[in-house]
Design an enzyme around this catalytic site. Structure first.
Site, PDB file in Angstrom:
ATOM      1  N   CYS A 123     -84.357 -65.471 -60.047  1.00 23.82           N
ATOM      2  CA  CYS A 123     -83.917 -66.144 -61.265  1.00 23.82           C
ATOM      3  C   CYS A 123     -82.431 -66.506 -61.190  1.00 23.82           C
ATOM      4  O   CYS A 123     -82.003 -67.558 -61.656  1.00 23.82           O
ATOM      5  CB  CYS A 123     -84.156 -65.249 -62.480  1.00 23.82           C
ATOM      6  SG  CYS A 123     -85.781 -64.474 -62.473  1.00 23.82           S
TER       7      CYS A 123
HETATM    8  C1  BEZ Z   1     -86.632 -61.767 -58.681  1.00 19.73           C
HETATM    9  O1  BEZ Z   1     -86.301 -62.635 -59.488  1.00 19.73           O
HETATM   10  O2  BEZ Z   1     -86.413 -61.919 -57.491  1.00 19.73           O
HETATM   11  C2  BEZ Z   1     -87.264 -60.521 -59.181  1.00 19.73           C
HETATM   12  C3  BEZ Z   1     -87.833 -60.517 -60.419  1.00 19.73           C
HETATM   13  C4  BEZ Z   1     -88.416 -59.354 -60.893  1.00 19.73           C
HETATM   14  C5  BEZ Z   1     -88.405 -58.234 -60.119  1.00 19.73           C
HETATM   15  C6  BEZ Z   1     -87.845 -58.243 -58.876  1.00 19.73           C
HETATM   16  C7  BEZ Z   1     -87.250 -59.396 -58.393  1.00 19.73           C
END
Ligand code: BEZ
Length: 180
Positions: free
Chosen positions: A55
């Site tokens: 994100c």
């Molecule tokens: C990520 O955006 O990479 C992510 C999202 C939730 C948990 C772990 C990683």
């Protein structure tokens, strides 16, 4: 999900208020679904957590960079929502230096639950969070829907692609060509 009206909820946001003295010049400001969605065409994207790698590295910065291209397709606002409180969402937006994308704190998860997108992420120690999805929403009505595959609790993977800004922009453009 198409043609569904977004749920009416109240979001507890924190806004800067210069009339407040001291080191923390912020106050609570309630904003409703109508404040965010009424009378506007918006792109909403929802993700599992502020500050998470995909994100922060791709999705939020790419939406930020592509804002003018979304505007050219008739989009008034781009909103990023997550089951995080207003302090966390504001800190993330500040850390990312976003100016175009607006963050919505769904700290209680009420909006996400009513959208049918609340999932357990206890396997990551996150508790209840949002499944990744995006939507084009016109005057509160979902016109286009972009849900990542494999909706499930405690998912071991984190699919990302359908709700990327590049894909949503492409589908918005395609819908415009089709309507012409
Ligand atoms: C990520 O955006 O990479 C992510 C999202 C939730 C948990 C772990 C990683």
């Amino acid at each position: 999900m198409l043609s569904k009206k977004v749920p009416f909820v109240t979001f507890r946001t924190r806004v800067r208020d210069e009339s407040i003295e001291g080191p923390n010049p912020f106050r609570w400001e309630d904003k409703t679904s109508d404040d965010y969605f009424k009378g506007k065409k918006v792109v909403l994207f929802s993700l599992p957590g502020a500050f998470t790698p995909t994100c922060s590295t791709y999705q939020l910065p790419d939406f930020e960079k592509l804002f003018e291209e979304f505007k050219a397709e008739g989009v008034d606002e781009i909103y990023c929502i997550s089951v995080n409180d207003a302090f966390v969402m504001n800190a993330w937006a500040k850390a990312q230096g976003v100016e175009n994308v607006k963050v919505i704190p769904d700290g209680s998860g009420e909006f996400t639950r009513k959208m049918g997108m609340l999932v357990a992420k206890d396997n990551l120690g996150f508790g209840m969070r949002s499944w990744r999805y995006g939507a084009v929403i016109n005057d509160g009505i979902v016109e286009q829907w972009f849900e990542e595959e494999g909706f499930s609790d405690n998912c071991e993977s984190d699919p990302y692609g359908v709700s990327s800004p590049q894909n949503i922009l492409e589908k918005l453009r395609a819908a415009k060509v089709q309507a012409a």
